[in-house]
Write a protein that holds these residues in place. Structure first.
Motif, PDB file in Angstrom:
ATOM      1  N   SER A  25      16.446  -4.385  -1.675  1.00 34.70           N
ATOM      2  CA  SER A  25      15.772  -3.088  -1.690  1.00 34.70           C
ATOM      3  C   SER A  25      15.023  -2.948  -3.002  1.00 34.70           C
ATOM      4  CB  SER A  25      16.769  -1.933  -1.522  1.00 34.70           C
ATOM      5  OG  SER A  25      17.651  -1.856  -2.620  1.00 34.70           O
ATOM      6  N   CYS A  26      14.101  -1.998  -3.036  1.00 39.32           N
ATOM      7  CA  CYS A  26      13.242  -1.804  -4.211  1.00 39.32           C
ATOM      8  C   CYS A  26      13.246  -0.339  -4.612  1.00 39.32           C
ATOM      9  CB  CYS A  26      11.815  -2.265  -3.910  1.00 39.32           C
ATOM     10  SG  CYS A  26      11.687  -3.958  -3.280  1.00 39.32           S
ATOM     11  N   ASP A  27      12.587  -0.046  -5.686  1.00 40.54           N
ATOM     12  CA  ASP A  27      12.427   1.329  -6.131  1.00 40.54           C
ATOM     13  C   ASP A  27      11.327   1.999  -5.312  1.00 40.54           C
ATOM     14  OD1 ASP A  27      10.804   3.329  -8.083  1.00 40.54           O
ATOM     15  OD2 ASP A  27      12.954   3.368  -8.532  1.00 40.54           O
ATOM     16  N   THR A  28      11.664   3.074  -4.620  1.00 40.91           N
ATOM     17  CA  THR A  28      10.725   3.710  -3.703  1.00 40.91           C
ATOM     18  C   THR A  28       9.440   4.131  -4.390  1.00 40.91           C
ATOM     19  OG1 THR A  28      12.465   4.487  -2.212  1.00 40.91           O
ATOM     20  CG2 THR A  28      10.383   5.678  -2.162  1.00 40.91           C
ATOM     21  N   GLU A  29       9.564   4.786  -5.535  1.00 39.06           N
ATOM     22  CA  GLU A  29       8.363   5.305  -6.186  1.00 39.06           C
ATOM     23  C   GLU A  29       7.451   4.176  -6.652  1.00 39.06           C
ATOM     24  OE1 GLU A  29       7.409   8.404  -6.090  1.00 39.06           O
ATOM     25  OE2 GLU A  29       9.223   8.691  -4.893  1.00 39.06           O
ATOM     26  N   GLN A  30       8.021   3.092  -7.134  1.00 43.53           N
ATOM     27  CA  GLN A  30       7.191   1.973  -7.563  1.00 43.53           C
ATOM     28  C   GLN A  30       6.489   1.322  -6.372  1.00 43.53           C
ATOM     29  OE1 GLN A  30       8.573  -0.647 -10.782  1.00 43.53           O
ATOM     30  NE2 GLN A  30      10.454   0.567 -10.873  1.00 43.53           N
ATOM     31  N   VAL A  31       7.180   1.196  -5.262  1.00 44.62           N
ATOM     32  CA  VAL A  31       6.546   0.648  -4.061  1.00 44.62           C
ATOM     33  C   VAL A  31       5.450   1.580  -3.573  1.00 44.62           C
ATOM     34  CG1 VAL A  31       6.903  -0.017  -1.656  1.00 44.62           C
ATOM     35  CG2 VAL A  31       8.570  -0.696  -3.396  1.00 44.62           C
ATOM     36  N   HIS A  32       5.710   2.875  -3.596  1.00 43.65           N
ATOM     37  CA  HIS A  32       4.692   3.839  -3.184  1.00 43.65           C
ATOM     38  C   HIS A  32       3.443   3.726  -4.054  1.00 43.65           C
ATOM     39  CE1 HIS A  32       7.382   6.893  -0.804  1.00 43.65           C
ATOM     40  NE2 HIS A  32       7.148   5.774  -0.156  1.00 43.65           N
ATOM     41  N   ARG A  33       3.639   3.619  -5.361  1.00 42.41           N
ATOM     42  CA  ARG A  33       2.477   3.497  -6.252  1.00 42.41           C
ATOM     43  C   ARG A  33       1.687   2.230  -5.952  1.00 42.41           C
ATOM     44  NH1 ARG A  33       6.039   5.832 -10.180  1.00 42.41           N
ATOM     45  NH2 ARG A  33       6.670   3.759 -10.933  1.00 42.41           N
ATOM     46  N   ALA A  34       2.399   1.144  -5.691  1.00 42.27           N
ATOM     47  CA  ALA A  34       1.713  -0.115  -5.385  1.00 42.27           C
ATOM     48  C   ALA A  34       0.943  -0.021  -4.076  1.00 42.27           C
ATOM     49  CB  ALA A  34       2.732  -1.251  -5.324  1.00 42.27           C
ATOM     50  N   ILE A  35       1.498   0.677  -3.102  1.00 41.45           N
ATOM     51  CA  ILE A  35       0.797   0.859  -1.835  1.00 41.45           C
ATOM     52  C   ILE A  35      -0.441   1.720  -2.026  1.00 41.45           C
ATOM     53  CG2 ILE A  35       0.948   1.943   0.446  1.00 41.45           C
ATOM     54  CD1 ILE A  35       3.896   1.108   0.518  1.00 41.45           C
ATOM     55  N   LEU A  36      -0.297   2.807  -2.773  1.00 37.79           N
ATOM     56  CA  LEU A  36      -1.409   3.742  -2.958  1.00 37.79           C
ATOM     57  C   LEU A  36      -2.557   3.123  -3.747  1.00 37.79           C
ATOM     58  CD1 LEU A  36       0.622   7.002  -3.631  1.00 37.79           C
ATOM     59  CD2 LEU A  36      -0.745   6.467  -1.602  1.00 37.79           C
ATOM     60  N   GLU A  37      -2.284   2.112  -4.533  1.00 34.09           N
ATOM     61  CA  GLU A  37      -3.368   1.414  -5.229  1.00 34.09           C
ATOM     62  C   GLU A  37      -4.284   0.688  -4.251  1.00 34.09           C
ATOM     63  OE1 GLU A  37      -1.545  -1.172  -8.034  1.00 34.09           O
ATOM     64  OE2 GLU A  37      -0.926   0.446  -9.403  1.00 34.09           O
ATOM     65  N   GLN A  38      -3.776   0.375  -3.087  1.00 33.57           N
ATOM     66  CA  GLN A  38      -4.558  -0.324  -2.085  1.00 33.57           C
ATOM     67  C   GLN A  38      -4.955   0.578  -0.920  1.00 33.57           C
ATOM     68  OE1 GLN A  38      -3.076  -4.341  -1.017  1.00 33.57           O
ATOM     69  NE2 GLN A  38      -1.404  -3.966  -2.471  1.00 33.57           N
ATOM     70  N   CYS A  39      -4.094   1.517  -0.580  1.00 33.97           N
ATOM     71  CA  CYS A  39      -4.320   2.395   0.576  1.00 33.97           C
ATOM     72  C   CYS A  39      -4.115   3.839   0.145  1.00 33.97           C
ATOM     73  CB  CYS A  39      -3.365   2.057   1.711  1.00 33.97           C
ATOM     74  SG  CYS A  39      -3.542   0.409   2.399  1.00 33.97           S
ATOM     75  N   ALA A  40      -5.178   4.496  -0.237  1.00 34.63           N
ATOM     76  CA  ALA A  40      -5.069   5.903  -0.613  1.00 34.63           C
ATOM     77  C   ALA A  40      -4.557   6.702   0.578  1.00 34.63           C
ATOM     78  CB  ALA A  40      -6.433   6.431  -1.056  1.00 34.63           C
ATOM     79  N   SER A  41      -3.669   7.652   0.311  1.00 33.11           N
ATOM     80  CA  SER A  41      -3.072   8.440   1.386  1.00 33.11           C
ATOM     81  C   SER A  41      -2.833   9.858   0.917  1.00 33.11           C
ATOM     82  CB  SER A  41      -1.743   7.815   1.834  1.00 33.11           C
ATOM     83  OG  SER A  41      -1.111   8.618   2.811  1.00 33.11           O
ATOM     84  N   ASP A  42      -2.993  10.788   1.837  1.00 32.83           N
ATOM     85  CA  ASP A  42      -2.692  12.179   1.525  1.00 32.83           C
ATOM     86  C   ASP A  42      -1.216  12.493   1.747  1.00 32.83           C
ATOM     87  OD1 ASP A  42      -2.714  11.940   4.272  1.00 32.83           O
ATOM     88  OD2 ASP A  42      -3.799  13.809   4.630  1.00 32.83           O
ATOM     89  N   ASP A  43      -0.478  11.554   2.305  1.00 28.51           N
ATOM     90  CA  ASP A  43       0.929  11.788   2.590  1.00 28.51           C
ATOM     91  C   ASP A  43       1.638  10.447   2.777  1.00 28.51           C
ATOM     92  OD1 ASP A  43       3.400  12.718   3.315  1.00 28.51           O
ATOM     93  OD2 ASP A  43       2.789  13.518   5.258  1.00 28.51           O
ATOM     94  N   ILE A  44       2.008   9.818   1.668  1.00 28.11           N
ATOM     95  CA  ILE A  44       2.631   8.504   1.745  1.00 28.11           C
ATOM     96  C   ILE A  44       3.979   8.579   2.455  1.00 28.11           C
ATOM     97  CG2 ILE A  44       3.777   8.692  -0.505  1.00 28.11           C
ATOM     98  CD1 ILE A  44       2.212   5.517   1.069  1.00 28.11           C
ATOM     99  N   HIS A  45       4.661   9.726   2.377  1.00 30.96           N
ATOM    100  CA  HIS A  45       5.950   9.873   3.045  1.00 30.96           C
ATOM    101  C   HIS A  45       5.790   9.951   4.557  1.00 30.96           C
ATOM    102  CE1 HIS A  45       8.532  10.411  -0.511  1.00 30.96           C
ATOM    103  NE2 HIS A  45       7.481  11.009  -1.045  1.00 30.96           N
TER     104      HIS A  45
END
Length: 432
Positions: free
Chosen positions: A157-177
């Protein structure tokens, strides 16, 4: 058959912390002529129940009903990914499933293709809503940088917030959750559900046939958790004879595919405890002291014996709880006898669920449901299937604003907020 109804207690708040929902289902037949037989499946992946004091899937231990506002999403409000293009499906689809390839995981492309083709598009009820799902792929780099760690008993498992930030760097989202995320990485066998789903492609699997065999239906099983389904399997039976408590009963029974005695969510009636006499461990509730309870149908080292069908036949003892069906501190360690009557087609009411014996499940064995044994089963049980269908319809189609979905949405929002601490939003259901 009874009409399925998801019943929620709107006032109950369960103050518990949950470790991650981890698949114990063994793999099942992979494709190709070299597919491995079911008898060669790996042992179950690790299972962590609430209160184990282990890290959750995001490295934290979320408490229910805390930290979130209660502003509900409106019908038709779906998460957007504005800078990524789906490899299949429409970008306007209500449910967006993002597969992340962590450090070039072995067989990533084949695992993803199998998930889309043989799970989302082949299994009922997901196959009925193909246009409601869009699928994306991205690459993630840096196991340690993302706060990832291997679990002692398998998986990672990984740190959720760090994974979210890495995803948002590639896929901007208005609601990552509001996005369904599946991270696939190299690790020992294991998978876990949560805000982010983690699936291990085991380094010891040397070919794609073995990999798909071991991971059969694992991703759709974990997605089932996000849609409000609990695990139906047990944790290993304790050798000391103490009952496996699993999830607290007030928590587990709120999930759509678990219930209290009698399973009134999907059965119209049930037989009383006095008629629980068919299974090998039916004697358990008549045993009134710990020694006789914990020694019944166990070997000298405490191993639970099984009946001719492989079902556990021993008992479990609870020091401080009298079971609300059996009226005893001594109960079956795991139930194989059906007490349900006039139930939804193909289902019944069996003692045990969500890793322990506090709840009642709709099916008996691994083969009966993907939520019980993903690798051994080729479909969801009727209760889980109907619950999934309703969640998809009322949280991700044009029906979400209809009167028929109004009660479901209100109850489901309460469930997401109070009893589903991993997932705050699903399609247009949930809160900000």
């Amino acid at each position: 058959m009874p009409e399925f109804s998801v019943r929620r207690n709107l006032t109950l708040r369960v103050l518990c912390a949950i470790a991650f929902l981890t698949l114990t289902a063994c793999g099942g037949g992979g494709g190709g002529n070299d597919a491995v037989e079911d008898t060669e499946l790996q042992p179950p992946a690790p299972s962590y129940a609430p209160g184990d004091d282990l890290d959750s899937s995001d490295g934290n231990t979320p408490a229910s009903g805390s930290g979130e506002s209660e502003n509900p999403l409106n019908p038709g409000e779906y998460a957007q990914l504005t800078s990524c293009t789906p490899f299949t499906g429409n970008n306007e689809a209500p449910f967006k499933v993002l597969f992340a390839n962590l450090d070039s995981a072995p067989f990533f492309n084949e695992i993803v293709q199998d998930a889309v083709t043989n799970q989302f598009r082949a299994l009922t009820p997901f196959s009925e809503f193909q246009s409601q799902f869009a699928f994306y792929e991205i690459d993630l780099q840096g196991f340690s940088a993302l706060g990832c760690s291997h679990k002692d008993k398998g998986g990672f498992s990984c740190d959720t917030e760090q994974v979210h930030r890495a995803i948002l760097e590639q896929c901007a989202s208005d609601d990552i959750h509001g996005t369904l995320k599946v991270v696939i990485g190299e690790s020992d066998y294991g998978a876990s559900g949560g805000e982010i789903i983690y699936v291990a492609s085991d380094r010891d699997w040397l070919n794609i046939e073995t990999t798909l065999h071991q991971l059969r239906n694992i991703i759709i099983h974990e997605i089932g958790h996000n849609f409000g389904l609990a695990d139906l399997y047990d944790s290993p039976i304790s050798k000391d004879g103490i009952s496996a408590e699993g999830w607290p009963s007030k928590l587990s029974r709120e999930w759509a595919n678990l219930d209290g005695p009698g399973c009134s969510k999907w059965c119209n009636s049930f037989k009383p405890a006095s008629e629980y006499v068919q299974s090998a461990n039916a004697t358990c509730p008549t045993l009134t002291d710990r020694e006789s309870c914990t020694s019944y149908n166990r070997t000298t080292d405490g191993t639970c014996e099984t009946d001719e069908n492989g079902n556990y036949s021993c008992c479990g003892w609870s020091e401080d709880t009298v079971d609300d069906y059996f009226g005893s501190q001594c109960t079956p360690a795991w139930g194989s006898e059906n007490i349900g009557q006039d139930c939804l087609q193909g289902t019944g009411c069996y003692y045990g669920g969500a890793h322990g014996n506090n709840s009642w499940r709709p099916v008996k064995t691994w083969e009966d449901s993907i939520m019980y044994g993903a690798g051994h089963s080729q479909s969801f049980d009727a209760v889980s299937e109907q619950a999934l269908r309703e969640a998809i319809r009322c949280c991700g189609t044009s029906d979400d604003s209809t009167e028929s979905c109004a009660v479901f949405r209100a109850d489901y929002n309460t469930f997401l907020l109070d009893y589903q601490p991993f997932k705050n939003r699903l399609g247009s259901c949930g809160t900000f």
